[in-house]
Design a protein around this motif. Structure first.
Motif, PDB file in Angstrom:
ATOM      1  N   THR A 187       0.834  -1.208   0.000  1.00  0.00           N
ATOM      2  CA  THR A 187       0.000   0.000   0.000  1.00  0.00           C
ATOM      3  C   THR A 187       0.863   1.250   0.000  1.00  0.00           C
ATOM      4  N   ASN A 188       1.923   1.219   0.809  1.00  0.00           N
ATOM      5  CA  ASN A 188       2.822   2.363   0.886  1.00  0.00           C
ATOM      6  C   ASN A 188       3.466   2.659  -0.471  1.00  0.00           C
ATOM      7  N   GLN A 236       2.318   1.824  -3.405  1.00  0.00           N
ATOM      8  CA  GLN A 236       1.285   2.285  -4.338  1.00  0.00           C
ATOM      9  C   GLN A 236       0.966   3.761  -4.125  1.00  0.00           C
ATOM     10  N   LYS A 237       0.893   4.151  -2.845  1.00  0.00           N
ATOM     11  CA  LYS A 237       0.636   5.563  -2.534  1.00  0.00           C
ATOM     12  C   LYS A 237       1.750   6.443  -3.076  1.00  0.00           C
ATOM     13  N   ASN A 250       1.433   9.521  -5.554  1.00  0.00           N
ATOM     14  CA  ASN A 250       1.747  10.867  -5.029  1.00  0.00           C
ATOM     15  C   ASN A 250       2.889  11.550  -5.768  1.00  0.00           C
TER      16      ASN A 250
END
Lengths: 378, 410
Positions: free
Chosen positions: B323-324, B326-327, B331
């Motif tokens: 998840t990190n 992907q963020k 971003n």
């Protein structure tokens, strides 16, 4: 009696068929656990068969796509067995927070087998903390609940008390076996000794206890090898590959005491039956050690190994290093310095579960035994 | 890289101060503690303890190419070559006295937190034995789930409460909670600035490279909670904002924006920067530098510190790591990822292969490369492998690029 011994050796040589048989016979669930510490009593009380998943000798083919080559051979083998179906008879898996290797393999496992029940036994590493007690109580309660869901059986306090008795009896019997190893090292070959301990990690413990208590008096009078030329203490994770033990026998060296994870370390500290349950299991975990994987700022392992040498009149120590085990590899230089200062001879042997060539190991063991002045050739 | 700026000069001065002050300290007033890299230094600062960070020192050893010599010194007394090279290099420094900063001042006590690995626990056990000094372990249980469990947080908070009397005992001082709160505010403010600095890489072109941030990060690691560190990030942010305003590019003609996942290869930063720049690729961000964005809820300081110090990315599940990533991909509008399969850092790289596979299967798939390396020990790194893997990674990107400018807007 010979047949009882043979049956134990057979279990150790081929654990999966024994485990499958148990599963078919009883219809019970099999719970596999990774090294090193698991409160097997709770698994047992839930009516499941706890079996140890400590890797083994298998060619690494599938696991390399998931784990780097500098992961220890134990987790690589566990992953390989998982991928090739060796663990198909295992209904649930417990991954303790023993080290970075196991902890991270647990997450890889979860991504490969999302539907296979798994419990992460994340222990409190700071066992001195008062907060660790509450945390550990909760952890064992969660484990109990997970096991109840898996097996459909309630872990009642009567069942748990019964399992604790069985496991304390198991520890006491193995203590007797270890005492025999020191008093009469000629009663069992090195590999036999290793295989008996290993078989206990796949058999239901009450059954194992019956076998071993039958066997012990008979072993007192058994003699399979000459009196040893060198008495040795073995420290490390496990005595595998087992050829090492056979080579030691040939060379006249006998292991008279061990400080192995798959050995004395998991068998220490009987549960205090006078304490209430499950608090007594928490209490046991807090008393375990010394062990490279249990935080110890006093580094008590050196004193413990020296104590073993004195108690068992040993001539030297073998540090059997499971390659890439950082916990052990950090202990080694400290232990080495302490044993040097105490004048205790020490041999460092590096192993991997998958290793096949034993030539170098033999040469080094031979040289060590010669240094001890009691080598086979002298 | 940036030419020496005001902030750059300030950073040099801070680094000097960080390493020399403990050597001259009156230990009664300013005891010295050796700490693993992400410990709650706010407690230490509140008692005027001067913390030193062997890992930060080892990174310097690596950058000055002293890694092999010092690692070999540790290996000579029995440390396996398999052990983390930070530990080997730093133990080598203790044995030989060699260091790029004239060594670390001897510790009065040790503080270790296993939110980064189990390795530090073993390393600090050995330091405690070597120096005969007390050691506090802050245990932050690994989080295999999406959320850190409440009972785990209570356990960590319980240890933080026990840390206070322990510190009072080893320092002979009285802990002042108000002072602690003030320091936590400074620490918070510094972390916020650090987060803002890192976020500037969202600009196109990015005003700096992740290689620059590996230098910028020293004060947030070593001097968090001091006014000096706060001042440094104010200066740095101002300078970088100016660069953004001017449209300055750290990599002229920046075309590919990449993420670095792992600890730097400290001894090979310059050649990597040059190779990337040749392809007009910029490493704009990394998962590593984010580790020190530590912001607390000052109304519930101990509770939130328990959470923040537990929630270090490599102390958490593969799912959260994914998840990190992907963020960060969205971003920072990234085109690819370079993963460092680092022989020294097991928690950072066990699981990398599956992380990459999961990313490829998700709707955030970008080209990725994985190379084998080591943070401090060049014996486990091959430039030839890095270069050839980089080329096979960047070439497909070049084929999909638009004629002038970025590959795509996501």
């Amino acid at each position: 009696m010979e047949s009882v011994l043979q049956s134990l050796l057979e279990v150790a040589a081929n654990p999966s068929s024994e485990v499958s048989r148990w599963r078919q016979r009883t219809g019970g669930k099999v719970v596999g656990w990774l090294p090193i510490y698991v409160p097997e009593e709770i698994i047992h009380a839930a009516g499941a068969l706890p079996v140890s998943l400590w890797g083994g000798r298998t060619e690494i083919v599938r696991a390399d796509a998931h784990l780097q080559g500098f992961a220890c051979s134990v987790v690589r083998a566990v992953l390989e067995y998982g991928l090739k179906g060796t663990y198909n008879m295992v209904d649930g898996f417990i991954f303790p927070s023993t080290c970075d290797h196991i902890q991270n393999t647990s997450d890889i496992w979860a991504s490969l087998f999302p539907d296979r029940p798994k419990f992460d036994l994340v222990y409190p590493a700071n066992r001195q903390s008062k907060a660790a007690v509450v945390y550990l109580e909760q952890l064992f309660a969660d484990l109990e609940q997970w096991l109840e869901e898996l097996t459909g059986q309630k872990v009642t306090s009567e069942k748990l008390r019964e399992s604790v008795k069985i496991y304390n009896c198991y520890r006491a019997l193995l203590a007797d076996l270890f005492s025999l190893r020191s008093r009469k090292p000629e009663s069992l070959s090195g590999p036999e000794m290793g295989q008996i301990v290993k078989s206990s990690l796949f058999l239901e413990k009450a059954e194992f206890n019956r076998h071993l208590s039958d066997l012990l008096p008979w072993l007192e009078h058994r003699k399979v090898k000459p009196a040893p030329k060198a008495r040795l203490v073995l420290t490390g994770i496990m005595a595998e590959p087992q050829e090492i033990l056979a080579i030691l026998d040939e060379l006249g060296g006998a292991i008279v005491a061990d400080d192995l994870a798959l050995g004395a370390r998991i068998l220490r500290a009987p549960v205090r039956e006078e304490l209430p349950l499950p608090a007594a299991l928490v209490d046991r975990h807090l008393r375990l050690g010394p062990c490279s994987t249990l935080y110890d700022w006093r580094k008590g392992r050196g004193a413990h190994v020296q104590h073993l040498v004195a108690e068992h009149a040993a001539d030297g120590v073998i540090f059997i290093n499971m390659k890439f085990c950082e916990a052990e590899e950090f202990d080694y230089p400290v232990l080495k310095a302490e044993l040097e200062e105490a004048g205790i001879p020490l041999l460092f042997l590096e192993v991997e579960q998958q290793m096949a060539a034993m030539g170098q190991i033999r040469t080094r063991l031979q040289a060590f035994l010669e240094v001890l002045g009691k080598g086979a050739g002298s | 890289m940036l030419k020496m700026s005001h902030a750059g000069n300030y950073l040099l001065g801070l680094t000097m101060l960080h390493y020399t002050a403990p050597k001259q300290a009156d230990r009664k007033k300013n005891p010295v503690a050796w700490c693993s890299s992400i410990v709650p230094v706010e407690f230490l600062r509140a008692l005027d303890v001067l913390p030193l960070f062997p890992e930060n020192h080892a990174a310097l050893i690596g950058a000055r190419k002293m890694g092999v010599e010092l690692a070999e010194a540790a290996e000579a007394i029995g440390y396996s070559n398999d052990i983390c090279s930070y530990a080997r290099a730093d133990i080598g420094h203790i044995l030989t006295g060699k260091s790029p900063v004239d060594g670390l001042a001897r510790p009065d006590f040790l503080v270790c937190c296993n939110n980064i690995c189990g390795t530090v626990v073993k390393w600090y056990e050995n330091l405690a034995k070597h120096f005969h000094v007390p050691l506090f372990l802050l245990d932050t249980p690994f989080n295999h789930e999406r959320e850190i469990s409440e009972h785990s947080l209570r356990y960590v908070e319980g240890q933080l409460r026990e840390f206070i009397p322990w510190l009072e005992g080893v320092t002979g001082k009285i802990f002042d909670y108000e002072r602690f709160q003030e320091i936590a505010m400074v620490s918070n403010e510094t972390s916020k600035l650090w987060r803002e600095v890192l976020a500037l890489a969202k600009h196109k072109p990015a005003p700096f490279t992740a290689f620059d941030t590996f230098n910028y990060m020293a004060p947030i690691v070593t001097m968090r909670g001091t006014p000096e560190a706060l001042e440094y990030y104010r200066l740095l942010l101002d300078e970088l904002l100016q660069k953004v305003k001017e449209g300055a590019a750290a990599v002229p003609g920046e075309k590919y924006r990449l993420l670095w996942n792992g600890i730097p290869v400290w001894y090979s930063m310059r050649p990597m920067l040059q190779l990337l720049a040749k392809y007009r690729a910029n490493l704009v961000c990394s998962t590593y530098t984010n580790g020190w964005v530590l912001e607390f809820d000052t109304d519930n300081l101990l509770g939130s510190m328990a959470r923040v110090y537990s929630a270090i990315m490599i102390n958490q599940s593969l799912g959260l790591k994914l998840t990190n990533l992907q963020k960060m991909l969205s971003n920072f509008d990234l085109d690819g990822i370079i993963h460092h399969s680092n022989r020294s850092c097991k928690p950072y790289c066990f699981g990398l292969y599956d992380l990459s596979r999961q990313l490829q299967a998700s709707n955030h798939a970008v080209p990725e490369m994985i190379f084998d390396g080591d943070q401090t020990d060049p014996r486990h790194f091959s430039w030839a492998q890095f270069e050839s893997r980089f080329q096979s990674f960047i070439e497909p990107l070049m084929l999909t690029q638009s004629p002038n400018g970025y590959r795509r807007q996501s």
